[in-house]
Write an enzyme that holds these catalytic residues in place. Structure first.
Site, PDB file in Angstrom:
ATOM      1  N   LYS A   8       0.739  -1.344  -0.116  1.00 52.88           N
ATOM      2  CA  LYS A   8       0.066  -0.108  -0.086  1.00 52.88           C
ATOM      3  C   LYS A   8       0.989   1.282   0.107  1.00 52.88           C
ATOM      4  O   LYS A   8       2.090   1.275   0.406  1.00 52.88           O
ATOM      5  CB  LYS A   8      -0.892   0.030   1.291  1.00 52.88           C
ATOM      6  CG  LYS A   8      -0.269   0.013   2.860  1.00 52.88           C
ATOM      7  CD  LYS A   8       0.422   1.328   3.150  1.00 52.88           C
ATOM      8  CE  LYS A   8       0.882   1.292   4.497  1.00 52.88           C
ATOM      9  NZ  LYS A   8       1.814   2.348   4.902  1.00 52.88           N
ATOM     10  N   ALA A  94       9.769   0.144   4.925  1.00 55.26           N
ATOM     11  CA  ALA A  94       9.480   0.955   3.888  1.00 55.26           C
ATOM     12  C   ALA A  94       8.310   1.855   3.828  1.00 55.26           C
ATOM     13  O   ALA A  94       8.353   2.696   2.871  1.00 55.26           O
ATOM     14  CB  ALA A  94       9.541  -0.025   2.349  1.00 55.26           C
ATOM     15  N   GLY A  95       7.489   1.609   4.734  1.00 54.67           N
ATOM     16  CA  GLY A  95       6.340   2.445   4.670  1.00 54.67           C
ATOM     17  C   GLY A  95       5.155   1.878   3.779  1.00 54.67           C
ATOM     18  O   GLY A  95       4.235   2.443   3.616  1.00 54.67           O
ATOM     19  N   GLY A  97       3.900  -1.257   3.943  1.00 53.73           N
ATOM     20  CA  GLY A  97       2.649  -2.368   4.599  1.00 53.73           C
ATOM     21  C   GLY A  97       3.045  -3.875   4.423  1.00 53.73           C
ATOM     22  O   GLY A  97       2.153  -4.344   4.508  1.00 53.73           O
ATOM     23  N   GLY A  99       4.763  -6.381   6.015  1.00 48.17           N
ATOM     24  CA  GLY A  99       4.574  -7.271   7.034  1.00 48.17           C
ATOM     25  C   GLY A  99       3.202  -7.485   7.333  1.00 48.17           C
ATOM     26  O   GLY A  99       2.656  -8.559   7.658  1.00 48.17           O
ATOM     27  N   SER A 101       0.505  -6.797   5.677  1.00 48.48           N
ATOM     28  CA  SER A 101      -0.147  -7.469   4.527  1.00 48.48           C
ATOM     29  C   SER A 101      -0.191  -8.960   4.623  1.00 48.48           C
ATOM     30  O   SER A 101      -1.006  -9.809   4.477  1.00 48.48           O
ATOM     31  CB  SER A 101       0.272  -6.860   3.118  1.00 48.48           C
ATOM     32  OG  SER A 101      -0.613  -7.484   2.139  1.00 48.48           O
ATOM     33  N   ASP A 133      -2.266  -1.174  10.975  1.00 47.58           N
ATOM     34  CA  ASP A 133      -2.752  -1.127   9.698  1.00 47.58           C
ATOM     35  C   ASP A 133      -3.043  -2.630   9.234  1.00 47.58           C
ATOM     36  O   ASP A 133      -3.201  -2.705   7.789  1.00 47.58           O
ATOM     37  CB  ASP A 133      -1.550  -0.540   8.410  1.00 47.58           C
ATOM     38  CG  ASP A 133      -0.390  -1.196   8.726  1.00 47.58           C
ATOM     39  OD1 ASP A 133      -0.005  -2.000   9.460  1.00 47.58           O
ATOM     40  OD2 ASP A 133       0.556  -0.607   7.875  1.00 47.58           O
TER      41      ASP A 133
END
Length: 267
Positions: A8, A94-95, A97, A99, A101, A133
């Site tokens: 994402k 990395a921002g 998501g 992990g 996901s 998230d």
């Protein structure tokens, strides 16, 4: 069973309030992108195991969110041992998501494999205990996220047909670094309302508050953003708290000379 957890990006990210529990209330738009890991789960007669392939991951197996998702389900439901193979393509820290996901798709895959019968709401209740998230990836669709990123409202929006370029430099940004210069405040305009407006207005109105801190520590990220705009990007931003930078283009962009991981795809 084989599933493909997606990544994402964040379209805008505002830190609006510091909570009494030490966390911060945020608002952002999560948008799924076609960058995938590969997750294979098989029933096993041996103990549950996790095999990692692709981009290297470090740390103990029991700390991986995939294993935590399996253990969370096993505490509630009678499911057998499994062999999990995770092939990483989404860059870590990395921002994007990756992990979270992998965690959510593990929950969904186990639910389907063993006919547990959970609906989306029930799966999200488990997912949020593993990461703020994670619930987004149970039902990945463009969503306005509030709270700690766990309160989701789908929005009628698509970037289909646009190109995205992602550059992940060879370093990570720590949570401490990301919050080092943050002053929580309400934005002038909610980011979902900006997203639903003219995409050519995003550059000046759709902001990621973490850039204020992170760019001062890692100036290369600001240079990457400027390079994106110099090459004709409609919009560029850091995703989450970094360290990846992304840009959206109307047409296919040229190759960039970069030091780091590089991804280009059509949305």
């Amino acid at each position: 069973m084989i599933v493909y957890p997606c990544a994402k990006i964040n379209l805008g990210l505002n830190v609006v309030n510091k909570r009494t529990d030490g966390y911060h209330d945020l608002e952002t738009v999560f948008y799924p992108i076609p960058l995938y890991d590969k997750l294979e789960i098989e029933q096993s007669d041996k103990i549950t195991s996790l095999e990692l392939k692709g981009t290297p991951l470090y740390g103990k197996m029991e700390d991986n969110l995939v294993i935590k998702a399996y253990n969370a389900l096993r505490q509630k439901y009678s499911i057998p041992n499994v062999k999990i193979t995770l092939e990483k393509h989404i860059p870590s820290q990395a921002g994007l998501g990756g992990g979270s996901s992998d965690c959510a798709y593990t929950i969904k895959a186990l639910n389907d494999m063993f006919s547990i019968g959970m609906n989306y709401s029930e799966m999200k209740e488990i997912a949020v205990t593993l990461g703020a998230d994670c619930p987004f990836f149970i039902e990945p669709q463009p969503s306005f996220a509030t709270g700690i990123g766990d309160k989701l409202s789908p929005i009628p929006f698509s970037l289909n047909g646009y190109w995205i370029v992602i550059i992940k430099p060879p370093f990570a940004v720590s949570t401490r670094e990301a919050f080092s210069n943050i002053i929580p405040m309400q934005p002038k305009k909610r980011c979902d309302l900006t997203v639903l407006g003219d995409i050519y207005e995003w550059r000046n109105n759709l902001l990621n508050d973490f850039e204020n801190s992170v760019f001062g520590i890692y100036p290369i990220l600001e240079k990457i953003k400027q390079d994106f705009y110099d090459r004709g990007a409609i919009y560029s931003s850091m995703s989450g708290s970094g360290s990846s930078m992304f840009a959206i283009f109307k047409d296919e962009p040229t190759i960039f000379n970069i030091n780091g991981e590089y991804y280009k795809m059509i949305l």
